[in-house]
Design a protein around this motif. Structure first.
Motif, PDB file in Angstrom:
ATOM      1  N   SER A  87       1.341  32.666   6.153  1.00 14.67           N
ATOM      2  CA  SER A  87       1.268  31.881   4.922  1.00 14.67           C
ATOM      3  C   SER A  87       1.491  30.405   5.225  1.00 14.67           C
ATOM      4  CB  SER A  87       2.321  32.360   3.912  1.00 14.67           C
ATOM      5  OG  SER A  87       2.107  33.705   3.558  1.00 14.67           O
ATOM      6  N   SER A  88       0.918  29.546   4.390  1.00 15.17           N
ATOM      7  CA  SER A  88       1.093  28.113   4.544  1.00 15.17           C
ATOM      8  C   SER A  88       2.271  27.657   3.689  1.00 15.17           C
ATOM      9  CB  SER A  88      -0.170  27.374   4.116  1.00 15.17           C
ATOM     10  OG  SER A  88       0.005  25.975   4.206  1.00 15.17           O
ATOM     11  N   LEU A  89       3.268  27.062   4.341  1.00 16.31           N
ATOM     12  CA  LEU A  89       4.452  26.581   3.643  1.00 16.31           C
ATOM     13  C   LEU A  89       4.455  25.066   3.596  1.00 16.31           C
ATOM     14  CD1 LEU A  89       7.369  28.762   5.123  1.00 16.31           C
ATOM     15  CD2 LEU A  89       6.215  29.041   2.923  1.00 16.31           C
ATOM     16  N   LYS A  90       4.830  24.526   2.442  1.00 16.99           N
ATOM     17  CA  LYS A  90       5.031  23.083   2.337  1.00 16.99           C
ATOM     18  C   LYS A  90       6.329  22.752   3.062  1.00 16.99           C
ATOM     19  CE  LYS A  90       4.295  21.076  -1.612  1.00 16.99           C
ATOM     20  NZ  LYS A  90       4.506  20.577  -3.012  1.00 16.99           N
ATOM     21  N   ALA A  91       6.205  22.049   4.183  1.00 16.64           N
ATOM     22  CA  ALA A  91       7.365  21.805   5.035  1.00 16.64           C
ATOM     23  C   ALA A  91       7.969  20.429   4.831  1.00 16.64           C
ATOM     24  CB  ALA A  91       6.983  21.981   6.507  1.00 16.64           C
ATOM     25  N   VAL A  92       7.135  19.439   4.505  1.00 17.53           N
ATOM     26  CA  VAL A  92       7.609  18.054   4.400  1.00 17.53           C
ATOM     27  C   VAL A  92       6.860  17.355   3.275  1.00 17.53           C
ATOM     28  CG1 VAL A  92       7.693  15.801   5.567  1.00 17.53           C
ATOM     29  CG2 VAL A  92       8.200  17.888   6.851  1.00 17.53           C
ATOM     30  N   THR A  93       7.591  16.553   2.504  1.00 16.17           N
ATOM     31  CA  THR A  93       6.959  15.625   1.570  1.00 16.17           C
ATOM     32  C   THR A  93       7.506  14.232   1.865  1.00 16.17           C
ATOM     33  OG1 THR A  93       8.643  15.943  -0.150  1.00 16.17           O
ATOM     34  CG2 THR A  93       6.691  17.364  -0.218  1.00 16.17           C
ATOM     35  N   SER A  94       6.651  13.230   1.753  1.00 16.39           N
ATOM     36  CA  SER A  94       7.086  11.876   2.101  1.00 16.39           C
ATOM     37  C   SER A  94       6.363  10.849   1.241  1.00 16.39           C
ATOM     38  CB  SER A  94       6.808  11.592   3.577  1.00 16.39           C
ATOM     39  OG  SER A  94       7.346  10.351   3.977  1.00 16.39           O
ATOM     40  N   LYS A  95       7.094   9.799   0.878  1.00 19.44           N
ATOM     41  CA  LYS A  95       6.512   8.638   0.211  1.00 19.44           C
ATOM     42  C   LYS A  95       6.529   7.484   1.207  1.00 19.44           C
ATOM     43  CE  LYS A  95       8.326  10.090  -4.286  1.00 19.44           C
ATOM     44  NZ  LYS A  95       9.242   9.724  -5.411  1.00 19.44           N
ATOM     45  N   VAL A  96       5.398   6.836   1.354  1.00 22.31           N
ATOM     46  CA  VAL A  96       5.215   5.833   2.403  1.00 22.31           C
ATOM     47  C   VAL A  96       4.687   4.544   1.792  1.00 22.31           C
ATOM     48  CG1 VAL A  96       4.084   5.323   4.604  1.00 22.31           C
ATOM     49  CG2 VAL A  96       4.665   7.695   4.021  1.00 22.31           C
TER      50      VAL A  96
ATOM     51  N   LEU B 213       0.840  -1.186   0.000  1.00 22.72           N
ATOM     52  CA  LEU B 213       0.000   0.000   0.000  1.00 22.72           C
ATOM     53  C   LEU B 213       0.883   1.246   0.000  1.00 22.72           C
ATOM     54  CD1 LEU B 213      -2.440  -1.380   2.667  1.00 22.72           C
ATOM     55  CD2 LEU B 213      -3.145  -0.741   0.349  1.00 22.72           C
ATOM     56  N   GLY B 214       0.665   2.156  -0.945  1.00 16.93           N
ATOM     57  CA  GLY B 214       1.495   3.346  -1.065  1.00 16.93           C
ATOM     58  C   GLY B 214       0.717   4.627  -0.821  1.00 16.93           C
ATOM     59  N   PHE B 215       1.407   5.625  -0.259  1.00 20.49           N
ATOM     60  CA  PHE B 215       0.796   6.922   0.036  1.00 20.49           C
ATOM     61  C   PHE B 215       1.827   8.030  -0.155  1.00 20.49           C
ATOM     62  CE2 PHE B 215      -0.982   3.589   2.684  1.00 20.49           C
ATOM     63  CZ  PHE B 215      -2.335   3.685   2.406  1.00 20.49           C
ATOM     64  N   ARG B 216       1.336   9.198  -0.526  1.00 21.45           N
ATOM     65  CA  ARG B 216       2.156  10.406  -0.544  1.00 21.45           C
ATOM     66  C   ARG B 216       1.611  11.350   0.527  1.00 21.45           C
ATOM     67  NH1 ARG B 216       1.039  12.996  -4.915  1.00 21.45           N
ATOM     68  NH2 ARG B 216      -0.394  11.489  -5.857  1.00 21.45           N
ATOM     69  N   VAL B 217       2.510  11.862   1.351  1.00 19.90           N
ATOM     70  CA  VAL B 217       2.113  12.704   2.480  1.00 19.90           C
ATOM     71  C   VAL B 217       2.782  14.062   2.355  1.00 19.90           C
ATOM     72  CG1 VAL B 217       2.067  12.947   4.994  1.00 19.90           C
ATOM     73  CG2 VAL B 217       1.854  10.666   3.957  1.00 19.90           C
ATOM     74  N   THR B 218       2.004  15.100   2.562  1.00 15.36           N
ATOM     75  CA  THR B 218       2.535  16.467   2.577  1.00 15.36           C
ATOM     76  C   THR B 218       2.147  17.115   3.896  1.00 15.36           C
ATOM     77  OG1 THR B 218       2.274  16.656   0.171  1.00 15.36           O
ATOM     78  CG2 THR B 218       2.563  18.697   1.404  1.00 15.36           C
TER      79      THR B 218
END
Length: 348
Positions: A120-129, A107-112
C-alpha cells in the motif's frame, strides 16, 4: 517588445505556478546513521530534490537561473511533518503542488512524499516550502532579472518576511565578541566563556554554540544555504544532549533509545556568509506529556558590533527504543531525561 527569452521565462513561470509534478526520490546512504532508518535532515533533502525537479520540469532549472539570469534559487522556509519513517533504499513518490498566492513575494509549494508499505502507498511526509530568487552579488551585479521573475526576486534573503517597503534587518543590542573559533577549535565554542553566547542564553533553558561557517555549507559562492541550516540543527541537538548528560551514544548504549523527529521547520531571516562566526542557540520550549519536546533554534551573526538574526526554526523530538534491526517503538521519557531537558542536573 517582448524578447524570446522573456517569452520563454513567462511560459516556464506559468508552468511553475500552475502545474503539478511528480518524481521518484530516494534517500542518500549518508542519511542512514542508526540501523537503516533515515534521519529528518535527509528527509528534508528529499523535499528539496522534489522542488528542484519541479523547477527543472517547468524550464527554470537552478543552474539555468544562475548561469543565464544571475539568480540563485534559495529555499527560505521549510516546514516538514514526518508521518512514517523512511528506510535505506526506500523509493518515495514525491508530488509537488504549486502554492503561491497571487500577490506573494515568495514562491510557495506543498510537497507530499508517499512510500510503499506492505503493498500500500502511505503518505509519509508533508511539507510546505518557500523559495526566493537572489541576484548574484559576488561575480556579476549587472545581470538583468527577467520581468516575470522580478516579483519573487529579493536583494537579500529574508526580505520576504518584512512588511514595510525598504525595511532593513532588525538588529539586536551591541555585543562584545571574542576570537575563539580558529581552526584549532574544531567544532567551535560552547559555554559562557564567550560573551555573545552568555548574553544569548542568559536566564533561559538554552544551549549556545559558536562556529565558523565552512564553505561546504554554502552555495552561490558566499552564503549559508537551507541544507546547511538543517545540518546545523542536527548538530546543535547532538551537542545539546551531550551537554545535558544524555548524549545520543550514551542512551543508545544504555537503553537502545534513539531520538525521532515528527516535525521540523527552518526559516531564513537574513544572510549568513561563508567563514562568518555563526551563533546558534537551542532553547527547549515545551515538554508534552513526557512523550515529545519542542525546541527552538535561533542563529545569529555579529555585524558592526550588533547581533543580526539570520534564521529561526523549531524541531520536535521524541524517543524510540530499537526493538530489532527493522523495528522501533516510541517510549515515554523517564525522570532522568525530563530533568535533563528541563535544565536540571541529569541523574544516572
Amino acid at each position: 517588445m517582448t524578447t524570446a527569452t522573456e517569452a520563454t521565462v513567462a511560459t516556464a513561470l506559468k508552468s511553475l505556478l500552475n502545474e503539478q509534478t511528480t518524481v521518484e526520490v530516494r534517500p542518500r546512504y549518508e542519511g542512514s546513521n542508526i540501523c537503516t532508518w533515515i534521519g529528518f535532515k535527509h528527509v528534508n533533502y528529499l523535499v528539496e530534490e522534489a522542488v528542484l525537479h519541479h523547477f527543472r520540469t517547468a524550464g527554470l532549472p537552478a543552474r539555468g537561473l544562475y548561469e543565464e539570469h544571475g539568480l540563485g534559487l534559495d529555499f527560505v522556509d521549510l516546514d516538514t511533518r514526518i508521518l512514517h519513517a523512511f528506510h535505506m533504499d526506500d523509493a518515495a513518490q514525491a508530488l509537488v503542488v504549486p502554492d503561491t498566492a497571487e500577490d506573494a513575494s515568495v514562491l510557495g509549494f506543498r510537497v507530499t512524499l508517499c512510500v510503499e508499505r506492505d503493498g500500500s502507498s502511505l503518505k509519509a511526509v508533508t511539507s510546505k516550502v518557500k523559495v526566493s530568487l537572489r541576484p548574484d552579488g559576488y561575480l556579476d551585479r549587472t545581470a538583468e532579472t527577467p520581468q516575470e521573475l522580478a516579483p519573487f526576486t529579493v536583494a537579500r534573503l529574508g526580505a520576504h518576511t518584512e512588511t514595510r517597503p525598504g525595511a532593513v534587518p532588525d538588529t539586536g543590542p551591541a555585543v562584545g565578541t571574542t576570537v575563539n573559533t580558529s581552526l584549532s577549535y574544531g567544532r567551535g565554542t560552547t559555554g559562557e566563556e564567550d560573551p555573545v553566547l552568555a548574553q544569548l542564553t542568559r536566564d533561559a533553558n538554552a544551549f549556545g554554540w559558536k562556529w565558523r561557517i565552512p564553505y561546504p555549507y554554502c552555495h552561490f559562492t558566499e552564503r549559508l544555504q537551507m541544507s546547511g541550516y538543517l545540518r546545523q540543527m542536527e548538530e546543535v541537538v547532538d551537542l545539546f544532549l551531550a551537554d545535558r548528560g544524555i548524549s545520543i551514544r550514551e542512551l543508545l548504549d544504555e537503553r537502545r533509545w534513539i531520538p525521532v523527529v515528527p516535525q521540523s521547520r527552518i526559516r531564513i531571516l537574513d544572510e549568513a556568509l561563508m567563514e562568518e562566526d555563526l551563533y546558534t542557540v537551542y532553547t527547549v520550549e515545551s515538554i508534552f506529556k513526557d512523550f515529545t519536546y519542542t525546541s527552538r533554534m535561533d542563529c545569529y551573526v555579529v555585524r558592526d558590533g550588533k547581533l543580526v538574526k539570520t534564521a529561526t526554526g523549531k524541531i520536535t523530538h521524541g524517543y524510540a527504543v530499537i526493538e530489532n534491526r527493522r523495528d522501533w517503538s516510541l517510549v515515554n521519557f523517564d525522570e532522568r531525561v525530563v530533568r535533563a531537558l528541563g535544565g536540571e542536573p541529569a541523574e544516572r
